[in-house]
Structures are given as structure tokens and as C-alpha cells.
Design an enzyme around this catalytic site. Structure first.
Site, short mmCIF file in Angstrom:
data_model
loop_
_atom_site.label_atom_id
_atom_site.label_comp_id
_atom_site.label_asym_id
_atom_site.label_seq_id
_atom_site.Cartn_x
_atom_site.Cartn_y
_atom_site.Cartn_z
N HIS A 138 0.84 -1.20 0.00
CA HIS A 138 0.00 0.00 0.00
C HIS A 138 0.88 1.25 0.00
CE1 HIS A 138 -3.25 -2.72 1.28
NE2 HIS A 138 -4.06 -1.79 0.82
N LYS A 142 -0.40 4.87 4.73
CA LYS A 142 -1.24 3.92 5.47
C LYS A 142 -0.70 3.71 6.87
CE LYS A 142 -3.70 -0.41 4.93
NZ LYS A 142 -4.93 0.25 5.38
#
Ligand SMILES: NC(=O)c1ccc[n+]([C@@H]2O[C@H](COP(=O)([O-])OP(=O)(O)OC[C@H]3O[C@@H](n4cnc5c(N)ncnc54)[C@H](OP(=O)(O)O)[C@@H]3O)[C@@H](O)[C@H]2O)c1
Length: 242
Positions: A138, A142
Site C-alpha cells: 500500500h 497507510k
């Protein structure tokens, strides 16, 4: 469906994409509430809403959902990293005190991927020489690792693999546990890979999101569902894929 009045709790990357998709589906954003604007929960525009959509941060999600249900507004939450607080909220919803629709991943494709993995995990029971592992990548912003989606995916796979007792965030797998590795790179929206490796070959299943639109569309569909259903709601209730 007639256009809904929607409150966005959290007006960050997801909030902005959800706003566009909700408007394109004929809904109206009556209020946005961002960090430090908690007083707006008592604004008349909040009370006028049909549903709230919450995409904030792990430490805030529980309180935000509680504030919504205490005011009689169903809430869709996509915030990840707060599963430890969810049983309490779920119990309140199941006792008829409100409606919360939570998913670690609102993408329809990811939910299909979950079902595919559930079935493959059951099939692979017959091939114990394949070593199972999971990897997720990701964007660098995050906060949680592994991703909420990776945890949901792991739980789906583990339900079909009784010889595995859990998962662990580790490059060095321990016997009986499903190893998950997490990477944070640039602006990657989300890649999840499940790999079965034997001494002679490898089977790889990957879901790659190209942007945030798939998550946002799923969250708006969930808001439409939460408007007409009560209690603790999930993607399984809405999609009936199982
Ligand atoms: N379920 C899914 O399908 C899915 C998909 C994508 C992302 N997510 C999750 O959704 C969450 C948000 O992601 P994002 O990419 O939109 O993050 P983001 O860009 O950081 O947006 C979060 C927004 O919420 C605000 N916020 C923080 N605390 C708040 C509070 N107490 N009340 C109201 N607003 C508050 C933040 O403000 P500040 O910037 O001032 O902190 C920011 O504007 C993350 O947990 C992410 O993992 C879930």
C-alpha cells in the site's frame, strides 16, 4: 433509489472520491466532518442525514460510529485498524441500538477475490506440500499493517485450513501460522497476493486496485444498503457471494 442525504465523516483521500461518486449516483453531501470538527455532530445537518460514511483513522473510528448511532443515523465505516473495538459496537447494533456497516474493503473485486481465495484454500487442502503465504503493498500514508483487507483475507483462508492456527506479520514463517509481509511504497492504492509454493512450482493469486474508485463506489452502495437495513451489516449481507 431516491437521492440520500449523506454526511461524510473524514474528508481525506477517500472522502473526496466518495463525494464525487455519491453525487454521480444522485445523492447529496449535506455535511463533511473532519478532524477537530466534532461539534458538527450536533449540527442540524447531521440530524437531517439519511446515512453517514466514515473514513478517518483507527483511533477515531469507534467514537465516530458511536456518535452516529447515538444520534439515530446509520453509519458506513471503511476505517481499518480498529477491529479490537468492533465487538462492542456490533453487540449494540445486534441489540437494536443502531446500524453500522463496516468493511475492511468495500471493493466488489476484492470481495470476489475473498471468495475465490476461500474456495482455493479449501481445494489446496488436498495438496499439503504447497506452502501458503500472503503479501500486501500500500501507499506510504497507510497507518496500519498488515492491511485490514489482508487480515480479512487471512481469516477467510484460515477458516478453510484448520491446521493453521493464525497469521503473523513476518518474513520468517513459524509452523502452523500464515505469514503475511507488508510493504509501503509511493501511492500504491492496494495490492494483495496469496501464493502457494511447492518445490516444483508456484500458484499466485493477486488483486490489484488501480485507484480508490472501486472502494468508494462500494462504500456508496453500502450507504444505500444501510438506509434500508438495520443492525451490524457486512459485505456478505449486501453481496450474498458466499
Ligand atoms: N474499507 C475500504 O475499502 C478502504 C479503502 C481505502 C482506505 N480505507 C481506510 O480508510 C481510512 C481513511 O483512508 P484515507 O485514505 O481517506 O485517509 P486520509 O486521506 O488520511 O483521510 C482521513 C481523513 O479523516 C480525517 N480525520 C482524522 N481524524 C478525524 C476525526 N476524529 N473526525 C473526523 N475526521 C478525522 C483526517 O484529517 P487529518 O488529515 O487532519 O488527520 C483526514 O482528512 C484508513 O483507515 C484506510 O485504511 C479503507
Amino acid at each position: 433509489m431516491q437521492g440520500l442525504k449523506i454526511v461524510l465523516i473524514g474528508y481525506g483521500k477517500m472522502g473526496h472520491v466518495i463525494e464525487k461518486i455519491a453525487q454521480a449516483r444522485g445523492h447529496q453531501i449535506v455535511l463533511t466532518i473532519d478532524r477537530g470538527e466534532e461539534a458538527l455532530f450536533d449540527d442540524p445537518r447531521f440530524a437531517s442525514a439519511d446515512v453517514a460514511i466514515e473514513f478517518t483513522a483507527p483511533a477515531m473510528a469507534f467514537d465516530n460510529c458511536l456518535r452516529a448511532i447515538e444520534r439515530g443515523i446509520p453509519v458506513v465505516s471503511g476505517t481499518t485498524g480498529w477491529t479490537d473495538r468492533q465487538p462492542e459496537l456490533r453487540a449494540r447494533c445486534e441489540a437494536g441500538e443502531g446500524t453500522v456497516f463496516w468493511s475492511s474493503n468495500f471493493s466488489i473485486g476484492v470481495n470476489l477475490f475473498l471468495q475465490i481465495n476461500r474456495r482455493v484454500a479449501a481445494l489446496m487442502q488436498a495438496a499439503p506440500n504447497y506452502h501458503l503465504s500472503m503479501d500486501e503493498t500500500h501507499h506510504i500514508h497507510k497507518l496500519d499493517a498488515p492491511s485490514g483487507t489482508a487480515i480479512t483475507l487471512a481469516e477467510a483462508i484460515l477458516s478453510e485450513r484448520p491446521e493453521l492456527t493464525g497469521w503473523e506479520l513476518s518474513e520468517e514463517p513459524h509452523t502452523g501460522l500464515l505469514p503475511i509481509t507488508a510493504h509501503r511504497e509511493g501511492e500504491v492504492p492496494g495490492i494483495h497476493t496469496v501464493t502457494y509454493t511447492s518445490e516444483v512450482d508456484r500458484i499466485v493469486l493477486t488483486h490489484e486496485a488501480f485507484g480508490r474508485q472501486g472502494f468508494a463506489l462500494g462504500a456508496v452502495l453500502a450507504a444505500e444498503f444501510a438506509h434500508t437495513h438495520q443492525g451490524w451489516l457486512t459485505m456478505d449481507d449486501m453481496l450474498q457471494l458466499g
